[in-house]
Design a protein around this motif. Structure first.
Motif, PDB file in Angstrom:
ATOM      1  N   GLU A 170       0.837  -1.200   0.000  1.00 23.43           N
ATOM      2  CA  GLU A 170       0.000   0.000   0.000  1.00 23.43           C
ATOM      3  C   GLU A 170       0.874   1.253   0.000  1.00 23.43           C
ATOM      4  O   GLU A 170       1.833   1.353   0.771  1.00 23.43           O
ATOM      5  CB  GLU A 170      -0.892   0.022   1.242  1.00 23.43           C
ATOM      6  CG  GLU A 170      -1.924  -1.089   1.292  1.00 23.43           C
ATOM      7  CD  GLU A 170      -2.751  -1.039   2.558  1.00 23.43           C
ATOM      8  OE1 GLU A 170      -3.797  -1.705   2.603  1.00 23.43           O
ATOM      9  OE2 GLU A 170      -2.358  -0.331   3.508  1.00 23.43           O
ATOM     10  N   VAL A 171       0.521   2.217  -0.856  1.00 20.88           N
ATOM     11  CA  VAL A 171       1.335   3.420  -0.964  1.00 20.88           C
ATOM     12  C   VAL A 171       0.479   4.680  -1.019  1.00 20.88           C
ATOM     13  O   VAL A 171      -0.688   4.657  -1.406  1.00 20.88           O
ATOM     14  CB  VAL A 171       2.236   3.384  -2.228  1.00 20.88           C
ATOM     15  CG1 VAL A 171       3.183   2.200  -2.188  1.00 20.88           C
ATOM     16  CG2 VAL A 171       1.413   3.379  -3.509  1.00 20.88           C
ATOM     17  N   SER A 172       1.124   5.772  -0.639  1.00 21.72           N
ATOM     18  CA  SER A 172       0.603   7.120  -0.840  1.00 21.72           C
ATOM     19  C   SER A 172       1.727   7.902  -1.503  1.00 21.72           C
ATOM     20  O   SER A 172       2.824   7.990  -0.961  1.00 21.72           O
ATOM     21  CB  SER A 172       0.219   7.769   0.495  1.00 21.72           C
ATOM     22  OG  SER A 172      -0.115   9.132   0.317  1.00 21.72           O
ATOM     23  N   SER A 173       1.461   8.438  -2.690  1.00 22.43           N
ATOM     24  CA  SER A 173       2.531   9.050  -3.470  1.00 22.43           C
ATOM     25  C   SER A 173       2.160  10.456  -3.906  1.00 22.43           C
ATOM     26  O   SER A 173       1.002  10.732  -4.246  1.00 22.43           O
ATOM     27  CB  SER A 173       2.835   8.192  -4.704  1.00 22.43           C
ATOM     28  OG  SER A 173       3.981   8.646  -5.388  1.00 22.43           O
ATOM     29  N   TYR A 204       0.683  16.094  -8.218  1.00 19.74           N
ATOM     30  CA  TYR A 204      -0.324  15.049  -8.108  1.00 19.74           C
ATOM     31  C   TYR A 204      -0.190  14.309  -6.786  1.00 19.74           C
ATOM     32  O   TYR A 204       0.857  14.329  -6.141  1.00 19.74           O
ATOM     33  CB  TYR A 204      -0.231  14.067  -9.278  1.00 19.74           C
ATOM     34  CG  TYR A 204       1.065  13.278  -9.331  1.00 19.74           C
ATOM     35  CD1 TYR A 204       1.277  12.167  -8.518  1.00 19.74           C
ATOM     36  CD2 TYR A 204       2.084  13.641 -10.208  1.00 19.74           C
ATOM     37  CE1 TYR A 204       2.469  11.457  -8.553  1.00 19.74           C
ATOM     38  CE2 TYR A 204       3.280  12.943 -10.258  1.00 19.74           C
ATOM     39  CZ  TYR A 204       3.469  11.847  -9.432  1.00 19.74           C
ATOM     40  OH  TYR A 204       4.646  11.150  -9.468  1.00 19.74           O
ATOM     41  N   SER A 205      -1.261  13.629  -6.398  1.00 20.58           N
ATOM     42  CA  SER A 205      -1.250  12.799  -5.195  1.00 20.58           C
ATOM     43  C   SER A 205      -2.249  11.670  -5.384  1.00 20.58           C
ATOM     44  O   SER A 205      -3.365  11.893  -5.835  1.00 20.58           O
ATOM     45  CB  SER A 205      -1.626  13.629  -3.968  1.00 20.58           C
ATOM     46  OG  SER A 205      -1.686  12.816  -2.805  1.00 20.58           O
ATOM     47  N   LYS A 233     -10.294  10.666 -14.508  1.00 22.51           N
ATOM     48  CA  LYS A 233      -9.642   9.759 -15.453  1.00 22.51           C
ATOM     49  C   LYS A 233      -8.291   9.293 -14.946  1.00 22.51           C
ATOM     50  O   LYS A 233      -7.926   8.122 -15.078  1.00 22.51           O
ATOM     51  CB  LYS A 233      -9.491  10.430 -16.818  1.00 22.51           C
ATOM     52  CG  LYS A 233      -9.009   9.485 -17.909  1.00 22.51           C
ATOM     53  CD  LYS A 233      -9.107  10.109 -19.286  1.00 22.51           C
ATOM     54  CE  LYS A 233      -8.689   9.131 -20.371  1.00 22.51           C
ATOM     55  NZ  LYS A 233      -8.800   9.728 -21.732  1.00 22.51           N
ATOM     56  N   LEU A 234      -7.513  10.195 -14.353  1.00 20.61           N
ATOM     57  CA  LEU A 234      -6.197   9.829 -13.834  1.00 20.61           C
ATOM     58  C   LEU A 234      -6.298   9.071 -12.516  1.00 20.61           C
ATOM     59  O   LEU A 234      -5.382   8.324 -12.151  1.00 20.61           O
ATOM     60  CB  LEU A 234      -5.335  11.082 -13.645  1.00 20.61           C
ATOM     61  CG  LEU A 234      -4.911  11.835 -14.910  1.00 20.61           C
ATOM     62  CD1 LEU A 234      -4.072  13.050 -14.533  1.00 20.61           C
ATOM     63  CD2 LEU A 234      -4.138  10.928 -15.862  1.00 20.61           C
ATOM     64  N   GLY A 235      -7.382   9.308 -11.775  1.00 15.68           N
ATOM     65  CA  GLY A 235      -7.512   8.690 -10.460  1.00 15.68           C
ATOM     66  C   GLY A 235      -6.559   9.299  -9.453  1.00 15.68           C
ATOM     67  O   GLY A 235      -6.036   8.606  -8.574  1.00 15.68           O
ATOM     68  N   GLU A 236      -6.347  10.615  -9.560  1.00 20.96           N
ATOM     69  CA  GLU A 236      -5.396  11.314  -8.696  1.00 20.96           C
ATOM     70  C   GLU A 236      -5.933  12.694  -8.352  1.00 20.96           C
ATOM     71  O   GLU A 236      -6.694  13.281  -9.124  1.00 20.96           O
ATOM     72  CB  GLU A 236      -4.041  11.497  -9.406  1.00 20.96           C
ATOM     73  CG  GLU A 236      -3.393  10.214  -9.862  1.00 20.96           C
ATOM     74  CD  GLU A 236      -2.137  10.470 -10.688  1.00 20.96           C
ATOM     75  OE1 GLU A 236      -1.858  11.647 -11.006  1.00 20.96           O
ATOM     76  OE2 GLU A 236      -1.443   9.500 -11.029  1.00 20.96           O
ATOM     77  N   PHE A 237      -5.512  13.216  -7.200  1.00 21.21           N
ATOM     78  CA  PHE A 237      -5.722  14.628  -6.913  1.00 21.21           C
ATOM     79  C   PHE A 237      -4.643  15.431  -7.642  1.00 21.21           C
ATOM     80  O   PHE A 237      -3.475  15.005  -7.704  1.00 21.21           O
ATOM     81  CB  PHE A 237      -5.642  14.911  -5.411  1.00 21.21           C
ATOM     82  CG  PHE A 237      -6.913  14.607  -4.679  1.00 21.21           C
ATOM     83  CD1 PHE A 237      -7.981  15.508  -4.723  1.00 21.21           C
ATOM     84  CD2 PHE A 237      -7.064  13.425  -3.962  1.00 21.21           C
ATOM     85  CE1 PHE A 237      -9.167  15.233  -4.050  1.00 21.21           C
ATOM     86  CE2 PHE A 237      -8.243  13.141  -3.293  1.00 21.21           C
ATOM     87  CZ  PHE A 237      -9.297  14.046  -3.341  1.00 21.21           C
ATOM     88  N   LEU A 238      -5.042  16.568  -8.188  1.00 22.17           N
ATOM     89  CA  LEU A 238      -4.104  17.455  -8.874  1.00 22.17           C
ATOM     90  C   LEU A 238      -4.142  18.844  -8.247  1.00 22.17           C
ATOM     91  O   LEU A 238      -5.194  19.323  -7.830  1.00 22.17           O
ATOM     92  CB  LEU A 238      -4.443  17.581 -10.362  1.00 22.17           C
ATOM     93  CG  LEU A 238      -4.365  16.334 -11.243  1.00 22.17           C
ATOM     94  CD1 LEU A 238      -4.680  16.713 -12.687  1.00 22.17           C
ATOM     95  CD2 LEU A 238      -2.992  15.676 -11.144  1.00 22.17           C
ATOM     96  N   LEU A 239      -2.990  19.462  -8.200  1.00 17.27           N
ATOM     97  CA  LEU A 239      -2.865  20.885  -7.896  1.00 17.27           C
ATOM     98  C   LEU A 239      -2.062  21.461  -9.044  1.00 17.27           C
ATOM     99  O   LEU A 239      -0.872  21.161  -9.186  1.00 17.27           O
ATOM    100  CB  LEU A 239      -2.144  21.120  -6.560  1.00 17.27           C
ATOM    101  CG  LEU A 239      -1.809  22.588  -6.237  1.00 17.27           C
ATOM    102  CD1 LEU A 239      -3.073  23.429  -6.105  1.00 17.27           C
ATOM    103  CD2 LEU A 239      -0.959  22.676  -4.965  1.00 17.27           C
TER     104      LEU A 239
END
Length: 315
Positions: free
Chosen positions: A217-220, A236-237, A261-267
């Motif tokens: 399991e990861v958080s990146s 991204y996160s 679509k990416l399945g990520e949070f973006l700033l």
């Protein structure tokens, strides 16, 4: 000078310059190919590490570096020097060779790069096909990518340096397993990853590299210069596997959003750059997305996180 109260993370404008992707996309594509050549040499000659940590490059005081690579009787390093616009090869025996970074076809750069290695008695064969790009062209046949604007490359490197500082601050708050802050030349992004310590469900149908990367399991979090649907640079996160409710989580700063679509949070970088403190905005993004995901995934945060001491930086 504006700095973060926790570290010397500068918020000066030159540390967070504009980087409109459309203005340097051709240079970015060419540089991407050059970093892949150099990165493949490190990957070929370095001992294999878990999660492919023997593969990336690292932000340096002059650009991007492989760090020291063992070879035969000596060590050598390959460094993109974005100040002097050259690729430098140094050995532990005092040898220095260089290759200019200038507008030229990838095929020509590849030929000269191999000669650079030969001049230092370094004999290595790398796969000539680029990875993680659409419609790849073998290095020795690529005359499509031939742009190089040193000004935009320095802007990119300045941003990498600023993000690198923030990511190291973020990394310092975690005492569980964490990756280095490193630059992946395949995906062309700077990233740092935290691990819960628990194995993740096996990804059926995934290739061996992906299975290894996401075995736990990861958080990146990371920084990417843009491309495809994302028209500009962005932070991204993500969590893998993604816990239920993560995409609906409330994160900071306000400009951050979840990309379905990416399945990520973006700033978006431009939103961070325009913040009163870009460093604080990015650190807030890293921390809030991690906290939301770790809580939803039931990570053992008391064990994994460092107790924060407000007096730690008083000296």
């Amino acid at each position: 000078m504006t700095e973060s109260p926790e570290t010397c993370m500068s918020d000066l404008p030159e540390c967070w310059p504009e980087l409109p992707f459309a203005e340097w996309k051709d240079t970015c594509a060419t540089l991407h190919m050059w970093t892949q050549m150099v990165g493949k040499v490190r990957m070929k000659l370095s001992p294999k590490q878990n999660h492919a940590w023997h593969v990336p490059l690292y932000v340096s005081a002059r650009g991007l570096t492989t760090s020291a690579i063992p070879y035969d009787r000596f060590l050598f390093e390959l460094e993109f020097d974005f100040i002097e616009s050259e690729l430098v090869l140094r050995t532990s025996e005092g040898l220095r060779r260089s290759l200019p970074l200038a507008p030229r076809a990838v095929a020509d750069f590849y030929e000269d790069f191999l000669e650079l290695l030969e001049s230092a008695d370094i004999k290595v064969k790398i796969w000539k096909m680029p990875v993680e790009v659409p419609e790849p062209i073998p290095f020795d046949q690529d005359r499509v990518h031939a742009s190089y604007d040193p000004g935009y490359v320095r802007r990119f490197w300045n941003i990498l340096g600023s993000a690198d500082r923030v990511f190291h601050e973020f990394r310092s708050r975690f005492i569980g397993k964490s990756s280095p802050v490193h630059f992946f030349w395949g995906s062309f992004d700077l990233a740092v990853t935290r691990f819960s310590g628990r194995r993740a469900p096996e990804r059926r149908g995934a290739d061996s590299i992906t299975r290894e990367a996401y075995s736990h399991e990861v958080s990146s979090v990371g920084f990417w210069p843009g491309g495809g649907e994302i028209k500009g640079p962005a932070f991204y996160s993500y969590m893998a596997p993604e816990p239920q409710g993560f995409r609906e989580a409330s994160v900071r700063p306000e400009a951050a959003f979840y990309h379905q679509k990416l399945g990520e949070f973006l700033l978006m970088y431009e939103d961070a750059r325009r913040a009163a403190s870009p460093s604080a905005a990015l650190l807030q993004f890293c921390q809030s997305t991690y906290e939301s995901g770790a809580k939803l995934a039931n990570w053992d945060r008391q064990t994994l996180e460092k107790a924060r001491d407000s007096s730690a930086n008083a000296a």
